[in-house]
Design a protein around this motif. Structure first.
Motif, PDB file in Angstrom:
ATOM      1  N   UNK A   1       2.242  16.763  -9.729  1.00  0.00           N
ATOM      2  CA  UNK A   1       1.911  16.401  -8.349  1.00  0.00           C
ATOM      3  C   UNK A   1       0.409  16.550  -8.069  1.00  0.00           C
ATOM      4  N   UNK A   2      -0.122  15.711  -7.202  1.00  0.00           N
ATOM      5  CA  UNK A   2      -1.565  15.766  -6.932  1.00  0.00           C
ATOM      6  C   UNK A   2      -1.973  17.072  -6.241  1.00  0.00           C
ATOM      7  N   UNK A   3      -0.992  17.740  -5.635  1.00  0.00           N
ATOM      8  CA  UNK A   3      -1.276  19.020  -4.973  1.00  0.00           C
ATOM      9  C   UNK A   3      -1.744  20.085  -5.972  1.00  0.00           C
ATOM     10  N   UNK A   4      -1.291  19.974  -7.223  1.00  0.00           N
ATOM     11  CA  UNK A   4      -1.705  20.929  -8.269  1.00  0.00           C
ATOM     12  C   UNK A   4      -3.155  20.710  -8.646  1.00  0.00           C
ATOM     13  N   UNK A   5      -3.521  19.438  -8.820  1.00  0.00           N
ATOM     14  CA  UNK A   5      -4.825  19.127  -9.420  1.00  0.00           C
ATOM     15  C   UNK A   5      -5.880  18.817  -8.370  1.00  0.00           C
ATOM     16  N   UNK A   6      -5.499  18.922  -7.091  1.00  0.00           N
ATOM     17  CA  UNK A   6      -6.422  18.611  -5.998  1.00  0.00           C
ATOM     18  C   UNK A   6      -7.020  17.213  -6.198  1.00  0.00           C
ATOM     19  N   UNK A   7      -6.189  16.305  -6.702  1.00  0.00           N
ATOM     20  CA  UNK A   7      -6.629  14.911  -6.834  1.00  0.00           C
ATOM     21  C   UNK A   7      -7.307  14.578  -8.150  1.00  0.00           C
ATOM     22  N   UNK A   8      -7.569  15.592  -9.020  1.00  0.00           N
ATOM     23  CA  UNK A   8      -8.218  15.304 -10.310  1.00  0.00           C
ATOM     24  C   UNK A   8      -7.229  14.625 -11.265  1.00  0.00           C
ATOM     25  N   UNK A   9      -7.757  13.959 -12.311  1.00  0.00           N
ATOM     26  CA  UNK A   9      -6.891  13.328 -13.317  1.00  0.00           C
ATOM     27  C   UNK A   9      -6.512  14.296 -14.426  1.00  0.00           C
ATOM     28  N   UNK A  10      -7.050  15.511 -14.335  1.00  0.00           N
ATOM     29  CA  UNK A  10      -6.775  16.510 -15.374  1.00  0.00           C
ATOM     30  C   UNK A  10      -5.932  17.643 -14.793  1.00  0.00           C
ATOM     31  N   UNK A  11      -5.263  18.380 -15.696  1.00  0.00           N
ATOM     32  CA  UNK A  11      -4.462  19.521 -15.266  1.00  0.00           C
ATOM     33  C   UNK A  11      -4.802  20.727 -16.150  1.00  0.00           C
ATOM     34  N   UNK A  12      -4.816  21.909 -15.549  1.00  0.00           N
ATOM     35  CA  UNK A  12      -5.139  23.146 -16.271  1.00  0.00           C
ATOM     36  C   UNK A  12      -3.840  23.889 -16.588  1.00  0.00           C
ATOM     37  N   UNK A  13      -3.635  24.244 -17.864  1.00  0.00           N
ATOM     38  CA  UNK A  13      -2.367  24.863 -18.284  1.00  0.00           C
ATOM     39  C   UNK A  13      -2.628  26.115 -19.126  1.00  0.00           C
TER      40      UNK A  13
ATOM     41  N   UNK B   1      -1.252  27.400  -1.153  1.00  0.00           N
ATOM     42  CA  UNK B   1      -2.541  27.177  -0.479  1.00  0.00           C
ATOM     43  C   UNK B   1      -2.562  27.855   0.888  1.00  0.00           C
ATOM     44  N   UNK B   2      -1.416  27.756   1.602  1.00  0.00           N
ATOM     45  CA  UNK B   2      -1.349  28.355   2.943  1.00  0.00           C
ATOM     46  C   UNK B   2      -1.440  29.871   2.879  1.00  0.00           C
ATOM     47  N   UNK B   3      -0.656  30.471   1.971  1.00  0.00           N
ATOM     48  CA  UNK B   3      -0.616  31.942   1.890  1.00  0.00           C
ATOM     49  C   UNK B   3      -1.987  32.510   1.537  1.00  0.00           C
ATOM     50  N   UNK B   4      -2.719  31.825   0.646  1.00  0.00           N
ATOM     51  CA  UNK B   4      -4.016  32.316   0.202  1.00  0.00           C
ATOM     52  C   UNK B   4      -5.161  31.936   1.128  1.00  0.00           C
ATOM     53  N   UNK B   5      -4.938  30.889   1.938  1.00  0.00           N
ATOM     54  CA  UNK B   5      -6.048  30.328   2.696  1.00  0.00           C
ATOM     55  C   UNK B   5      -7.005  29.653   1.716  1.00  0.00           C
ATOM     56  N   UNK B   6      -6.432  29.019   0.685  1.00  0.00           N
ATOM     57  CA  UNK B   6      -7.253  28.420  -0.386  1.00  0.00           C
ATOM     58  C   UNK B   6      -7.700  27.020   0.021  1.00  0.00           C
ATOM     59  N   UNK B   7      -8.985  26.684  -0.202  1.00  0.00           N
ATOM     60  CA  UNK B   7      -9.446  25.326   0.110  1.00  0.00           C
ATOM     61  C   UNK B   7      -8.632  24.304  -0.697  1.00  0.00           C
ATOM     62  N   UNK B   8      -8.262  23.182  -0.071  1.00  0.00           N
ATOM     63  CA  UNK B   8      -7.336  22.250  -0.714  1.00  0.00           C
ATOM     64  C   UNK B   8      -7.979  21.479  -1.860  1.00  0.00           C
ATOM     65  N   UNK B   9      -9.316  21.616  -2.051  1.00  0.00           N
ATOM     66  CA  UNK B   9      -9.942  20.900  -3.169  1.00  0.00           C
ATOM     67  C   UNK B   9     -10.069  21.789  -4.406  1.00  0.00           C
ATOM     68  N   UNK B  10      -9.400  22.948  -4.398  1.00  0.00           N
ATOM     69  CA  UNK B  10      -9.488  23.849  -5.551  1.00  0.00           C
ATOM     70  C   UNK B  10      -8.156  23.846  -6.306  1.00  0.00           C
ATOM     71  N   UNK B  11      -8.118  23.171  -7.473  1.00  0.00           N
ATOM     72  CA  UNK B  11      -6.837  22.980  -8.180  1.00  0.00           C
ATOM     73  C   UNK B  11      -6.245  24.275  -8.735  1.00  0.00           C
TER      74      UNK B  11
ATOM     75  N   UNK C   1     -20.670  22.900 -10.258  1.00  0.00           N
ATOM     76  CA  UNK C   1     -19.802  23.259 -11.383  1.00  0.00           C
ATOM     77  C   UNK C   1     -18.688  22.242 -11.570  1.00  0.00           C
ATOM     78  N   UNK C   2     -18.262  22.030 -12.824  1.00  0.00           N
ATOM     79  CA  UNK C   2     -17.201  21.056 -13.093  1.00  0.00           C
ATOM     80  C   UNK C   2     -15.822  21.608 -12.772  1.00  0.00           C
ATOM     81  N   UNK C   3     -15.713  22.933 -12.689  1.00  0.00           N
ATOM     82  CA  UNK C   3     -14.461  23.518 -12.231  1.00  0.00           C
ATOM     83  C   UNK C   3     -14.621  23.793 -10.734  1.00  0.00           C
ATOM     84  N   UNK C   4     -13.834  23.079  -9.894  1.00  0.00           N
ATOM     85  CA  UNK C   4     -14.071  23.176  -8.446  1.00  0.00           C
ATOM     86  C   UNK C   4     -14.129  24.610  -7.925  1.00  0.00           C
ATOM     87  N   UNK C   5     -13.278  25.497  -8.503  1.00  0.00           N
ATOM     88  CA  UNK C   5     -13.211  26.877  -8.005  1.00  0.00           C
ATOM     89  C   UNK C   5     -14.505  27.645  -8.190  1.00  0.00           C
TER      90      UNK C   5
END
Ligand code: AMP
Ligand code: MG
Length: 357
Positions: free
Chosen positions: A117-129, A62-72, A235-239
């Motif tokens: 870890x919640x850092x991957x999913x930005x707090x969502x209950x789902x994970x993208x693989x 997240x730091x290297x990209x400057x990515x918003x922390x709510x984007x899983x 959109x349902x995908x935060x990104x």
């Protein structure tokens, strides 16, 4: 400032089992195991990877990209078996899709298990693989022995990188290593498909088209928030809510008959030029000779949607190197991969689309 190592790996030699190339993969996997960051090529775009089970490693992405922390982030695995511990359950349809489209540009969203870890999913209950096909990506995941979290390896707000030079431009001194391993041949990000719902929903169009999915699972819907006329929906995908792919110039898409589009763009370019402004045009091979002004860049042949997809982000980056202030682009027919191309173009254009008659 980090001292970024650039490591050149030849994917075809790696596939042949070349020991030197394997040793370089091993070196990169050690960086991942120690909690570092490695950018690497995949068949879609370059990814910025870190240990997907370690919150500290993930934060570095997240730091290297400057990515918003709510984007899983998407987790990358090297086999179907590795998915089981990462999710609550794999729905029946999930197995079918994995067997058909993995390794490849399809990301599946499932209910996450406790190990994520919640850092991957930005707090969502789902994970993208996803299981990538590129030999360097697969080699790196296997050698690291952990799922690798990897969003696209660009600074947030820039187009996704499809060549190592793009990554070097964006992330030098911000990551531990960058693997230079040729161009990403798909050139667009993966399709993100939510299979926690029935029927599954496309959250981001990409390398695997709706038509391809429908050959395996009869019904697939698309998140309505992705349509041009539904800018009011979230959109349902935060990104997807971010204006990714936004080049420095304003982008305007022109849609209509061939002659209409060419005449419209020529007229708009003439107007801009008269105002002393610099115009750019994204044309196709077939139409490039018919533009009378502006900086013309051809995105590829009309009937080769794969070529158009693989050139899109490079062209947007090339325009960033020029003094062009407005880019006019021909619309692409929205069937098959054309759907994903138009989705990225519309985002780059902030949904500005003119109909030519
Ligand atoms: P990138 O890898 O940078 O192309 O971005 C990954 C995309 O996947 C972003 O649009 C994310 O919002 C999306 N994504 C990742 N995890 C999830 C999830 N659990 N649910 C929905 N979208 C997701
Ligand atoms: Mg991205």
């Amino acid at each position: 400032m980090i001292n970024t190592k650039i490591i050149e790996i030849d994917p075809s030699k790696l596939e042949e089992g070349n020991l030197e190339e394997e040793a370089k993969i091993k070196e990169c996997s050690e960086i991942i195991k120690k909690g570092g960051t490695v950018a690497f090529p995949t068949e879609t775009v370059y990814g910025l990877g870190a240990n997907g089970l370690d919150p500290f490693s993930i934060k570095k992405i997240y730091e290297a990209k400057g990515r918003p922390s709510d984007n899983p982030l998407i987790l990358h695995v090297a086999s179907i078996d590795e998915v089981k511990p990462l999710v609550k359950e794999i729905p029946e349809v999930g197995f079918k899709l994995m067997k058909t489209f993995w390794p490849g540009p399809l990301t599946l969203v499932m209910e996450k298990s406790e190990v994520i870890p919640r850092e991957i999913t930005a707090g969502l209950d789902t994970v993208a693989i996803r299981m990538p096909e590129h030999p360097i990506a697969r080699g790196l995941i296997e050698a690291s022995g952990v799922p690798i979290a990897a969003p696209s390896a660009n600074r947030s707000g820039k187009p996704s990188p499809t060549k190592a030079e793009h990554v070097i431009e964006d992330l030098s001194a911000r990551v531990d290593a960058i693997i230079s391993g040729g161009s990403s041949n798909v050139g667009l990000e993966s399709t993100v498909l939510d299979i926690t719902v029935e029927p599954p929903v496309i959250l981001r169009p990409g390398g695997i088209t709706k038509e391809m999915l429908e050959q395996v699972i009869a019904v697939v819907s698309t998140d309505p928030a992705l349509e041009k006329d539904h800018q009011d929906l979230v959109p349902r995908s935060p990104g997807m809510k971010y204006t990714h792919y936004a080049p420095k110039a304003d982008v305007v898409i022109v849609k209509g008959s061939d002659e209409g589009v060419i005449a419209k763009i020529n007229g708009l370019v003439a107007e801009l030029t008269a105002e002393g402004k610099n115009a750019g045009i994204i044309s196709t091979e077939e139409t490039k000779a018919q533009y009378s002004g502006g900086l013309v860049k051809s995105i590829g042949r009309r009937n080769d949607v794969n070529e158009i997809a693989s050139n899109l982000f490079t062209i947007l980056r090339e325009f960033d190197e020029t003094n062009v202030e407005v880019i006019f682009t021909e619309a692409i027919e929205e069937t098959g991969l054309g759907k994903a191309i138009m989705n990225r173009l519309l985002k780059a254009a902030g949904y500005r689309l003119i109909e030519a008659i």
